[in-house]
Design a protein around this motif. Structure first.
Motif, PDB file in Angstrom:
ATOM      1  N   ASP A  84      65.408  23.538  37.603  1.00  0.00           N
ATOM      2  CA  ASP A  84      66.833  23.596  37.869  1.00  0.00           C
ATOM      3  C   ASP A  84      67.520  24.824  37.272  1.00  0.00           C
ATOM      4  O   ASP A  84      68.753  24.877  37.219  1.00  0.00           O
ATOM      5  N   ILE A  85      66.717  25.778  36.815  1.00  0.00           N
ATOM      6  CA  ILE A  85      67.325  26.916  36.128  1.00  0.00           C
ATOM      7  C   ILE A  85      66.679  28.235  36.538  1.00  0.00           C
ATOM      8  O   ILE A  85      65.472  28.327  36.691  1.00  0.00           O
ATOM      9  N   ILE A  86      67.534  29.214  36.737  1.00  0.00           N
ATOM     10  CA  ILE A  86      67.043  30.582  36.979  1.00  0.00           C
ATOM     11  C   ILE A  86      67.402  31.403  35.753  1.00  0.00           C
ATOM     12  O   ILE A  86      68.520  31.319  35.239  1.00  0.00           O
ATOM     13  N   SER A  87      66.420  32.173  35.309  1.00  0.00           N
ATOM     14  CA  SER A  87      66.649  33.001  34.127  1.00  0.00           C
ATOM     15  C   SER A  87      66.488  34.461  34.538  1.00  0.00           C
ATOM     16  O   SER A  87      65.491  34.838  35.150  1.00  0.00           O
ATOM     17  N   LEU A  88      67.518  35.281  34.245  1.00  0.00           N
ATOM     18  CA  LEU A  88      67.473  36.708  34.592  1.00  0.00           C
ATOM     19  C   LEU A  88      67.503  37.525  33.309  1.00  0.00           C
ATOM     20  O   LEU A  88      68.394  37.337  32.474  1.00  0.00           O
ATOM     21  N   PHE A 105      73.905  31.117  42.764  1.00  0.00           N
ATOM     22  CA  PHE A 105      74.092  29.710  43.148  1.00  0.00           C
ATOM     23  C   PHE A 105      74.237  29.561  44.660  1.00  0.00           C
ATOM     24  O   PHE A 105      73.932  28.510  45.217  1.00  0.00           O
ATOM     25  N   GLU A 106      74.716  30.606  45.338  1.00  0.00           N
ATOM     26  CA  GLU A 106      74.869  30.531  46.783  1.00  0.00           C
ATOM     27  C   GLU A 106      73.515  30.581  47.489  1.00  0.00           C
ATOM     28  O   GLU A 106      73.344  30.044  48.579  1.00  0.00           O
ATOM     29  N   GLU A 159      71.089  24.462  39.252  1.00  0.00           N
ATOM     30  CA  GLU A 159      72.333  24.071  38.604  1.00  0.00           C
ATOM     31  C   GLU A 159      72.724  25.000  37.454  1.00  0.00           C
ATOM     32  O   GLU A 159      73.860  24.993  37.005  1.00  0.00           O
ATOM     33  N   ASN A 160      71.734  25.774  36.962  1.00  0.00           N
ATOM     34  CA  ASN A 160      71.999  26.599  35.787  1.00  0.00           C
ATOM     35  C   ASN A 160      71.439  28.010  35.950  1.00  0.00           C
ATOM     36  O   ASN A 160      70.392  28.207  36.571  1.00  0.00           O
ATOM     37  N   ILE A 185      75.105  29.650  32.287  1.00  0.00           N
ATOM     38  CA  ILE A 185      76.190  29.280  33.201  1.00  0.00           C
ATOM     39  C   ILE A 185      75.773  28.052  33.996  1.00  0.00           C
ATOM     40  O   ILE A 185      74.702  28.025  34.592  1.00  0.00           O
ATOM     41  N   ASN A 186      76.668  27.058  33.995  1.00  0.00           N
ATOM     42  CA  ASN A 186      76.414  25.829  34.760  1.00  0.00           C
ATOM     43  C   ASN A 186      77.228  25.884  36.048  1.00  0.00           C
ATOM     44  O   ASN A 186      78.405  26.224  36.036  1.00  0.00           O
TER      45      ASN A 186
END
Lengths: 68, 311
Positions: free
Chosen positions: B255-259, B284-285, B290-291, B304-305
């Motif tokens: 549920d999370i993307i980390s950049l 998110f688009e 979710e995060n 960021i949520n």
């Protein structure tokens, strides 16, 4: 309702074209000859009044006739 | 001698009394009580919602608007009302609604996160250039509500399957995959991808742009590259992401993307709010997460949520 822009077969060809399939691969998949595939593409280009395959794809995407 | 002493005492006492009186009788802060001739009402029961309206460059722009309804269907109807051109609506800045005046919602209901809107036939009495934008504004405005994921549009009870002037085919169920403010930059039929990127305009409003382009990279890379590009050819689309920003690596896990960026992401040791929002909205688009975690040289800077961002 209005005249359809693509025949079902033409739609099948372009659906595969935007999936990076070559003319040969499309022909094998749809069990038709490569020449027939090229004819379908040419017909669509003519209907849409565009010069290249990319132009045809753009017009079809704009019309929502095919999607990515 | 005695008389002199007495006189002195009297004088000192008089001075003291005088000073005493001055302090207590001197008028206090003068206040003019203003009595406004209008009644002030306190609004304590409102929410904000996102709405997509047309700016002066013909982009649909994301803005926040007050909604008084709290129940989902009524909120949706209220937003639809804002999207219809009206003399009385208070819209943000110099943005405008595009659904024609006279458009009425015959019926609306929500079923399984899909809202069905049945309009009268005024809905599509617009210039050809705005026909598709009406669909985009409805989709993006209503699907930003928590509880609505897609739409069905009817005209007097009939499904709208094609736009009459542009001949654009419409799927029965519409969702954000439809795109918004679309741009086509395709030069060949290979590696065609579709990415929605959020820019800004000069009024600091966020503009989503769905781009069709030839690019075989991951959408994350396309987003960062587009926002950090020195050359954003349309001058009315702005990005504040430093052109020297490099995406070092990224990770998509559940549920999370980390950049992870280089230090050029930072401005005075923090990330600009505009940069946070344009990257976050864009991610998110395009990804169902979710995060979003933003890092610089491996160090976590901001989490960021999605729900908090949209509220």
């Amino acid at each position: 309702m209005g005249k359809k822009i693509l025949t079902p077969r033409e739609k099948e060809v372009f659906d595969q074209l935007v999936l990076n399939k070559t003319t040969k691969e499309i022909a094998i998949l749809l069990k038709i000859s490569e020449k027939t595939v090229r004819n379908h593409i040419s017909n669509v280009m003519q209907k849409l009044g565009v010069k290249g395959r990319a132009g045809a794809v753009v017009e079809l995407l704009k019309l929502n006739e095919i999607s990515i | 001698m005695l008389k002199r002493k007495a006189l002195r005492k009297i004088l000192l006492t008089s001075i003291a009394v005088f000073v005493f009186l001055v302090i207590y009788l001197f008028p206090k802060e003068i206040t003019n009580e203003l009595t406004p001739d209008y009644k002030i009402e306190y609004v304590d029961n409102f929410n904000t919602a996102n709405i997509y309206l047309l700016d002066e460059n013909n982009y649909l722009v994301k803005e926040k608007i007050l909604v008084t309804n709290t129940e989902l269907l009524n909120q949706a109807k209220e937003l639809v009302n804002y999207l219809i051109i009206s003399n009385s609506n208070q819209l943000p800045n110099n943005l405008k609604a595009i659904i024609p005046k006279g458009t009425k919602l015959n019926n609306a209901y929500i079923d399984n996160k899909c809202i069905t809107l049945d309009f009268n036939d005024y809905l599509l009495k617009v210039d050809k250039s705005l026909e598709e934008k009406i669909i985009e504004t409805l989709i993006f405005t209503l699907s930003d509500l928590d509880g609505i994921a897609n739409l069905k549009i009817l005209i007097n009870g009939q499904e709208l399957s094609k736009l009459p002037q542009t001949n654009i085919k419409l799927p029965i169920i519409l969702d954000r995959d439809f795109g918004i403010n679309k741009q086509y930059n395709i030069t060949n039929v290979k590696n065609i991808t579709k990415v929605t990127i959020y820019y800004m305009n000069e009024d600091n409003e966020y503009i989503p742009v769905t781009k069709y382009l030839n690019d075989k990279r991951n959408k994350i890379e396309v987003i960062v590259d587009s926002l950090s590009s020195e050359h954003i050819y349309q001058t009315n689309l702005i990005s504040y992401l430093n052109a020297r920003t490099t995406l070092l690596d990224y990770n998509v896990y559940k549920d999370i993307i980390s950049l992870n960026f280089n230090e050029s992401l930072l401005n005075n040791n923090d990330i600009l709010e505009e940069v946070t929002y344009t990257i976050s909205y864009s991610i998110f688009e395009n990804y169902d997460v979710e995060n979003l975690l933003l890092k610089v040289n491996g160090k976590e800077i901001k989490l960021i949520n999605k729900k908090i961002l949209n509220n």
